[in-house]
Scaffold this active site. Structure first.
Site, PDB file in Angstrom:
ATOM      1  CE  LYS A   1      18.316   9.276  17.415  1.00  0.00           C
ATOM      2  NZ  LYS A   1      17.002   8.736  17.999  1.00  0.00           N
TER       3      LYS A   1
ATOM      4  CB  SER B   1      14.995   8.927  21.669  1.00  0.00           C
ATOM      5  OG  SER B   1      15.655   7.935  22.498  1.00  0.00           O
TER       6      SER B   1
ATOM      7  CB  SER C   1      19.060   7.604  21.518  1.00  0.00           C
ATOM      8  OG  SER C   1      17.898   7.841  20.816  1.00  0.00           O
TER       9      SER C   1
HETATM   10  N1  GLN Z   1      16.247   5.834  26.360  1.00  0.00           N
HETATM   11  C1  GLN Z   1      15.259   4.816  25.818  1.00  0.00           C
HETATM   12  C2  GLN Z   1      16.199   3.504  25.499  1.00  0.00           C
HETATM   13  O1  GLN Z   1      17.519   3.487  25.859  1.00  0.00           O
HETATM   14  C3  GLN Z   1      14.687   5.489  24.569  1.00  0.00           C
HETATM   15  C4  GLN Z   1      15.197   5.507  23.477  1.00  0.00           C
HETATM   16  C5  GLN Z   1      14.617   5.903  22.212  1.00  0.00           C
HETATM   17  O2  GLN Z   1      13.486   6.529  22.238  1.00  0.00           O
HETATM   18  N2  GLN Z   1      15.304   5.680  21.112  1.00  0.00           N
HETATM   19  O3  GLN Z   1      15.743   2.695  25.132  1.00  0.00           O
END
Ligand code: GLN
Length: 475
Positions: free
Chosen positions: A79, A178, A154
């Site tokens: 990532k 995410s 994400s």
């Molecule tokens: N979707 C969640 C957010 O937008 C989690 C993001 C993540 O785990 N990095 O904060």
């Protein structure tokens, strides 16, 4: 030579590399060729590294000398928020365009010791804020199963790379879901380790009390191999746990708790039906399934969207137009700061910085931030109490299958996709998403995920439960 890499596992690649059926260079080249054909459509990789073949040659030399380890020569994706020395890294943000990492993240250092082959950096929601990878500054990622749909987020690029056959496994980061949520949307395995199991050193900080580097893989066994390679105490991360902590936590799970009242939140009827069928099969295998309560879990989203922006607004203050990446010219340092941040950060990141700054500001911190900390503790205690009754907790990973790109323009609707994954980060316990069959939407079989949650250090129980699901070979 040509061979099918689309479903290749770490275990199988290891066997074939050791048996000299193909070399690490050939395996890497097969990935590069497939990426060449598929990535412009998927947009999973933001960059494919220029030294992939050189890395694979080194791995081949290690294999020839008989010194190979589990991940030697295995091509993995990383990532775009995990630092690799000398490589560009941007968190899919314009504010970090052109930035080159000056050191290796601990997870990378550990994988380098095994001569793992890093293929490239994967697309993501900017600064890991989002659930669809539509918030990337470099275009959305497509779901390999249905390109009209999102891969989740994400870490959508890493999930799509593994599901789409262009990485054997991948690293992501999970702050609120995410890794588990995109794993569910793409039909792969995603593990969010116990907070502190994996060092955060060299992971770009989003919300430091929630972030964990987390593996994606095609099988549970592969996820465990990658987890074993990256885990462990690190002097550079004071929140990382001593190895002994995990040794005492090995227990065969027998009882599964289901938080029924909580599962009503935004739940798709087909997802619930698949979940119930899967539980029934687990009962058939001798597991006891009981109802449990997580009375404060419905507050998890509200708590998360105070704590996460609060921590992120502080962590992101470092992007000042002077120390990293983008720098927009201005009359004085404040002007540079304002212009760089205004132009460099996308709308979702700006929204969260605004919320975070607000909830921490004098006069509001008591009403929001401090209250959220108190409720977070209640959520943590809910889990502690539940784990006195059951060994693991099961939920669907997400209340719905992958949604269509553009479908969730309203940020609150997007946030709701993480309702079942966020409480796990707030409590710091480990969670895994394992494929749990499919549902048909627009003529496509869309994958679903089953989430298992265990007490701190209970990763072993998660692997055991997930392997039980894997053996069922649910369609
Ligand atoms: N979707 C969640 C957010 O937008 C989690 C993001 C993540 O785990 N990095 O904060």
């Amino acid at each position: 030579m040509t061979f099918d890499i689309s479903k290749l596992t770490i275990v199988e690649a290891r066997r074939a590399l050791d048996a000299k059926e193909y070399s690490a260079v050939e395996l890497a080249q097969a990935h590069l060729d497939t990426i060449q054909k598929q990535n412009s459509e998927l947009n999973a990789y933001l960059e494919v590294y220029d030294d992939v073949i050189a890395q694979a040659e080194t791995a081949d030399a290690v294999i020839a000398s008989g010194q190979q380890q589990a991940l030697t020569g295995i091509p993995i994706a990383v990532k775009d928020n995990i630092l690799i020395r000398g490589k560009r890294v941007s968190s899919a943000s314009k504010i970090l365009e052109g930035y080159v990492a000056s050191y290796d993240a601990t997870v990378i250092e550990r994988l380098k010791k095994q001569n793992t082959v890093f293929i490239g950096r994967t697309n993501m929601d900017e600064f890991a804020m989002g659930s669809s990878t539509e918030h990337s500054a470099f275009g959305r990622v497509k779901n390999p199963i249905d390109p009209a749909r999102v891969p989740g987020g994400s870490s959508g690029g890493s999930a799509a790379a593994v599901a789409g056959g262009i990485a054997v496994a991948a690293l992501g980061s999970d702050t609120g879901g995410s890794v588990r949520q995109p794993a569910a949307f793409c039909g792969v395995v995603g593990l969010k380790p116990t907070y502190g199991a994996v060092s955060r050193f060299g992971l770009m900080a989003m919300a430091s009390s929630l972030d964990q580097v987390s593996p994606f893989a095609r099988t549970v066994k592969d996820a465990r191999l990658l987890f074993d390679a990256i885990r462990g105490r690190d002097a550079n991360d004071s929140t990382s746990l001593p190895d002994e902590f995990f040794a005492t936590k090995k227990k065969q799970p027998k009882t599964i708790g289901v938080p029924r009242a909580f599962l009503t939140e935004g739940m798709d009827a087909d997802v619930l039906a698949r979940f119930e069928e899967t539980l029934e099969k687990l009962r058939g295998e001798g597991y006891t399934v009981v109802d449990i309560e997580l009375p404060h879990a419905p507050y998890a989203l509200s708590v998360y969207y105070i704590i996460m922006p609060a921590e992120a607004s502080t962590n992101l203050a470092r992007y000042d137009g002077i120390r990293y990446g983008l720098s927009v010219e201005g009359a004085d340092s404040l002007d540079i700061y304002r212009k760089t941040r205004g132009q460099g950060f996308g709308p979702e990141v700006r929204r969260r910085i605004l919320i975070g700054t607000f909830v921490l500001s004098s006069g509001y911190a008591d009403a929001y931030y401090r209250k959220a900390i108190v409720v977070r503790d209640l959520i943590r205690k809910d889990f502690e109490k539940a784990f006195t009754q059951v060994d693991v907790i099961a939920t669907p990973t997400v209340p719905t299958p992958a949604f269509r790109a553009g479908e969730k323009e309203d940020p609150i609707a997007m946030y709701a996709a993480d309702i079942f994954t966020i409480p796990v980060n707030l409590a710091g316990v480990p969670g895994i998403s394992v494929p749990m069959g499919t549902v048909v939407r627009d003529g496509n079989n869309l994958p679903l995920g089953m989430q298992f949650i265990a007490p701190h250090g209970g990763e072993d129980a998660l692997f055991t439960m997930s392997e039980a699901i894997e053996r069922m070979a649910l369609q």
